[in-house]
Structure formats: C-alpha cells, structure tokens
Scaffold this active site. Structure first.
Site, mmCIF file in Angstrom:
data_model
loop_
_atom_site.group_PDB
_atom_site.id
_atom_site.type_symbol
_atom_site.label_atom_id
_atom_site.label_comp_id
_atom_site.label_asym_id
_atom_site.label_seq_id
_atom_site.Cartn_x
_atom_site.Cartn_y
_atom_site.Cartn_z
ATOM 1 N N MET A 122 0.821 -1.217 0.000
ATOM 2 C CA MET A 122 0.000 0.000 0.000
ATOM 3 C C MET A 122 0.849 1.258 0.000
ATOM 4 S SD MET A 122 -3.302 -0.892 2.308
ATOM 5 C CE MET A 122 -2.361 -1.850 3.480
ATOM 6 N N THR A 123 0.746 1.970 -1.106
ATOM 7 C CA THR A 123 1.407 3.256 -1.251
ATOM 8 C C THR A 123 0.814 4.230 -0.248
ATOM 9 O OG1 THR A 123 1.912 2.911 -3.553
ATOM 10 C CG2 THR A 123 1.641 5.204 -2.865
ATOM 11 N N HIS B 225 5.812 -5.848 -9.220
ATOM 12 C CA HIS B 225 4.474 -5.299 -9.482
ATOM 13 C C HIS B 225 4.212 -5.402 -10.981
ATOM 14 C CE1 HIS B 225 0.818 -3.301 -9.019
ATOM 15 N NE2 HIS B 225 1.160 -2.299 -8.224
ATOM 16 N N TYR C 234 0.963 -0.557 -14.493
ATOM 17 C CA TYR C 234 2.337 -0.043 -14.453
ATOM 18 C C TYR C 234 3.180 -0.669 -15.565
ATOM 19 C CZ TYR C 234 0.594 1.938 -10.165
ATOM 20 O OH TYR C 234 -0.162 2.644 -9.280
ATOM 21 N N GLY D 284 -5.773 -5.334 2.537
ATOM 22 C CA GLY D 284 -5.187 -4.029 2.279
ATOM 23 C C GLY D 284 -5.709 -3.024 3.281
ATOM 24 N N ALA E 109 1.052 -5.553 -12.077
ATOM 25 C CA ALA E 109 -0.393 -5.309 -12.130
ATOM 26 C C ALA E 109 -0.703 -3.828 -12.325
ATOM 27 C CB ALA E 109 -1.029 -5.808 -10.824
HETATM 28 C C1 LIG Z 1 -3.997 3.248 0.066
HETATM 29 C C2 LIG Z 1 -3.744 2.093 -0.872
HETATM 30 C C3 LIG Z 1 -2.547 2.031 -1.563
HETATM 31 C C4 LIG Z 1 -2.266 0.934 -2.405
HETATM 32 N N1 LIG Z 1 -1.044 0.844 -3.003
HETATM 33 C C5 LIG Z 1 -0.703 -0.276 -3.695
HETATM 34 C C6 LIG Z 1 0.624 -0.486 -4.152
HETATM 35 O O1 LIG Z 1 1.541 0.317 -3.919
HETATM 36 N N2 LIG Z 1 0.866 -1.625 -4.839
HETATM 37 C C7 LIG Z 1 -0.097 -2.559 -5.094
HETATM 38 O O2 LIG Z 1 0.162 -3.588 -5.730
HETATM 39 N N3 LIG Z 1 -1.349 -2.398 -4.629
HETATM 40 C C8 LIG Z 1 -1.666 -1.300 -3.941
HETATM 41 N N4 LIG Z 1 -2.931 -1.179 -3.408
HETATM 42 C C9 LIG Z 1 -3.884 -2.291 -3.574
HETATM 43 C C10 LIG Z 1 -3.832 -3.225 -2.360
HETATM 44 O O3 LIG Z 1 -2.591 -3.891 -2.256
HETATM 45 C C11 LIG Z 1 -4.935 -4.296 -2.435
HETATM 46 O O4 LIG Z 1 -4.752 -5.084 -3.594
HETATM 47 C C12 LIG Z 1 -6.306 -3.633 -2.481
HETATM 48 O O5 LIG Z 1 -6.423 -2.596 -1.516
HETATM 49 C C13 LIG Z 1 -7.415 -4.637 -2.269
HETATM 50 O O6 LIG Z 1 -7.397 -5.124 -0.977
HETATM 51 P P1 LIG Z 1 -8.459 -4.612 0.132
HETATM 52 O O7 LIG Z 1 -9.812 -4.724 -0.508
HETATM 53 O O8 LIG Z 1 -8.288 -5.583 1.277
HETATM 54 O O9 LIG Z 1 -8.115 -3.206 0.492
HETATM 55 C C14 LIG Z 1 -3.230 -0.093 -2.592
HETATM 56 C C15 LIG Z 1 -4.449 0.007 -1.902
HETATM 57 C C16 LIG Z 1 -4.713 1.063 -1.044
HETATM 58 C C17 LIG Z 1 -6.006 1.090 -0.287
#
Ligand SMILES: Cc1cc2nc3c(=O)[nH]c(=O)nc-3n(C[C@H](O)[C@H](O)[C@H](O)COP(=O)(O)O)c2cc1C
Length: 389
Positions: free
Chosen positions: A24-25, A175, A180, A329, A177
């Site tokens: 999570m960014t 990554h 990117y 996430g 997905a």
């Molecule tokens: C704030 C935020 C930042 C995220 N940043 C990334 C990231 O940097 N890389 C990535 O692959 N997914 C990123 N995601 C996606 C999450 O890894 C995850 O796949 C997505 O939130 C679904 O899971 P959840 O429904 O449990 O939140 C991000 C999600 C959130 C909410």
C-alpha cells in the site's frame, strides 16, 4: 480442514498464518524517495501478519510516477530501508519489497522532471495527484523505449534487487499489475511494439519474464521472488482486449520459473458483488467469477488473492482450495493487530481513507490506529469514575 490463521510454508519461508499485509502506497517517503522512520513504525506494528509486502518502490527514478513514494535505487534509500526491515524482524515479522516501475503512469513533476517511459508512446488516459497542481492528466510526453533502453530498464531492476537484498528484505514482489510498466508491456492495447518485446502474445510476456529472471539472478533463488498481476483490470488507463490468451501464456511461463507465488487483484469488488441483486449467489459462486479459478487451473504454485476480502470469504476460499494466501489491504491500514482480531473474534476497525496518503510525514492515519487491547484501555480510561460513597 485448513485454517486461515494456521502456518503456511512459502518455499523455505515459514509464515505463522495465511494473512498478507498488501502493498500500500502511503506517500510518506521524502521527495527524493527515502523511507522515513514512521514507515518503519507502521510496518513493525503489523509484524504479526504472515507476510508483509511493502508499498510500491521504484527501481529507477523515472519509474516514480507519484510524489513521495520510496525508491530502492540509492545507498541512502537502501540504508533507510534497512531500518524498516530491522524493525519488522525485531518484532518477529517477514517483509518483501514490492518493486514498482510506474512507466507512463504518473507525471514528470513528481519525479524530478525525468521523461516517463513505456512500451509505446501512448499516454495513459488517467489522472494523477501532484503537489503543485492537484489532480491533473498523467503525462502526455511518453517515450517509447528502444530495445536497448528496455534492456537498460531491466538492468535497473537487477541493481535494485541487489540493494533490496542488502537492505535486509526477505524477498521481492514484482508489481506486474494495475497498469504499471510490466502491464504496459503485457497489454495487447498498450503495447504496439514489434521487436523482441512485442508483436505476438508470447513476446508481450517477455519483459516480465526477463525482469523476473534478473530478480532471481540477483537474489540467488527464485523462491523469494513473487509477482502480482491483475488480469482484465481497468485502472491507470490500462485495458486488455484478450486477457485470457495473454495470461494463459504468462502463467505457463511463470510455472517454469518456480517462483514464491503469484498474487492477483480482482477486477471487481467481492463485497459489492455479494450485495444488492446478487443475494442468491453462494460464496462459492461468487469466487467462480474471479480470475482465481483461471489462475488456479494454470498455475502450479502458491496463489495469493486480494480485493475486498474479509475473514469469512478468505476462510471459505481456503476450504474450497481456491487460494493459498490472502491479502488484506485497507483492513491492515486500520488494524495493526488484524491477525489477533481475527483469532479472538474482536471487531475490525473500518479504515478512514481520507487519511490514507501523504500528510507531510505525519503519523496520523499511519501509526495511530490502536490494537484492540489499546482501544479497550483507551475506552476504559475515558469512562467517568464511579466513586463508592
Ligand atoms: C492506500 C492504498 C494504496 C495501495 N497501493 C498499492 C501499491 O503500492 N501496490 C499494489 O500492488 N497495490 C496497492 N494497493 C492495492 C492493495 O494492495 C490491495 O490489492 C487492495 O487494496 C485490495 O485489498 P483490500 O480490498 O483488502 O483493500 C493499494 C491500496 C490502497 C487502499
């Protein structure tokens, strides 16, 4: 019966449970992409997860699409990441770095003015946040990499992987997905090349396979290298006309690499599908609609699901042998002790997405979500005192 909170053997790495804190960014690094101390605290607080995947981290500066996201391309970044991995390991956790080259996704005002690159010169039709101008159209000045330049980018992943290992990470997730750079090579819409990296289905998978091979070479084993993919997702301006054919070939090639895992993100929301209009669908049927069936059939190794999961869905998917590990996430943002909350049936705190990103290094929304025992103690302290007369 397999149980979500039981341990899992990920090649040579023993995970104490099947929960993965998803990448999570949070945009809490310095403008130059150096991780900050609050990031170490945030990850360490979540060390009871089976595995932590770090936020997306760039292998070279032109792959930094967003402001204030970390890199792993300089000694300073490597040293700062070492404080993060040490903090996680001191708490008994395990952490992979997610390597994210954003390609055409982003804007040059976010990466020090470098031109952004991609498989082709088409821009991503999507918006991005910048400190200077708020939300704006992503860069339209996209450089289509020459074949030699593609090899240079692949080499930057290699160098970053060497640093990742030196920084004390337990592995790397590529990554692949969410639109990117690797996805910009995979997509039959975004990739219009006709060299060794495009022109046929097989050649569109070549960039990912060559990057993975370099990460494996840098690490010395394929068992600590995973990949995240998102078949058919529409995000960051990416689309795919025939994802089934693309991912069938990709998965066939991933089998040969003997990776730690393949993680995927669902294109839709499980919770929304199980909502109004779909009340009659059993959980098993809901899962049929997702790429995990497709991936399970074709990929022989460990599969990690993500996207709107909760404990109940994850446990059902596990019992039906659909998936091995489960990303949480947003729930991990707001519940540092998510494992313990599930183990003891404690309530899960909903996330406040207004506090998800940035904040100028503030702890708010990052490190200030309490564990459940802390929450109880705070509630107790706030209770009025009852004096016995
Ligand atoms: C704030 C935020 C930042 C995220 N940043 C990334 C990231 O940097 N890389 C990535 O692959 N997914 C990123 N995601 C996606 C999450 O890894 C995850 O796949 C997505 O939130 C679904 O899971 P959840 O429904 O449990 O939140 C991000 C999600 C959130 C909410």
């Amino acid at each position: 019966m397999p149980y979500l909170l039981d341990k899992f053997q990920l090649k040579d790495l023993t995970l104490p449970n099947r929960l993965v804190m998803g990448p999570m960014t949070r945009a809490k690094a310095t403008p130059e992409g150096v991780p900050t101390p609050i990031m170490a605290t945030q990850y360490a607080q979540r060390a009871s997860a089976g595995l932590i995947i770090s936020e997306g981290t760039w292998p070279e500066r032109c792959g930094q699409g967003y402001c204030d996201i970390p890199g792993i391309a300089t000694q300073e970044q490597e040293d700062a990441w070492r404080t993060v991995t040490d903090a996680v390991h001191d708490k008994g956790g395990r952490i992979f770095l997610q390597m994210e080259h954003t390609g055409r996704v982003g804007h040059e005002v976010n990466n020090g003015g470098l031109q952004m690159v991609s498989s082709s010169s088409q821009p991503a039709d999507f918006q991005i946040y910048t400190h200077e101008q708020g939300m704006i159209q992503m860069t339209t000045d996209v450089h289509a990499l020459t074949t030699d330049e593609v090899h240079e980018v692949i080499d930057s992943y290699y160098k970053a992987a060497i640093r990742t290992k030196a920084a004390g990470f337990d592995g790397i997730e590529l990554h692949g997905a969410s639109g990117y750079l690797p996805h910009q090579f995979l997509s039959d819409v975004a990739n219009t090349r006709d060299d060794e990296f495009g022109g046929t289905l097989y050649k569109r998978t070549e960039f990912l396979v060559q990057v993975l091979s370099k990460l494996i070479e840098a690490w010395g084993t394929s068992h600590r290298i995973g990949i995240k993919i998102s078949p058919n997702i529409r995000f960051n301006g990416i689309s795919e006309e025939d994802p089934d054919s693309t991912y069938a070939i990709l998965l066939e090639r991933l089998n040969e690499l003997d990776l730690a895992y393949v993680a995927f993100k669902t294109p839709e929301s499980l919770r929304s599908l199980s909502g109004p209009g779909n009340e009659d669908l059993a959980d098993g049927e809901i899962w049929h609609r997702y790429p995990n069936e497709f991936i399970r059939e074709r990929y022989q190794g460990t599969v990690i699901a993500s996207g709107d999961l909760n404990q109940e869905y994850a446990q059902k998917a596990l019992e039906n042998d659909k998936t091995d590990l489960f990303v949480f996430g947003r729930d991990y943002m707001s519940n540092p002790d998510l494992v313990e909350r599930m183990r003891y049936g404690w309530p899960v705190t909903p996330v406040d997405m207004r506090r998800a990103y940035g904040g100028g290094g503030a702890e708010v929304g990052n490190n200030d979500y309490p564990t459940y025992p802390e929450e109880r103690a705070q509630a107790k302290a706030a209770e009025p005192e009852h004096k016995v007369s």
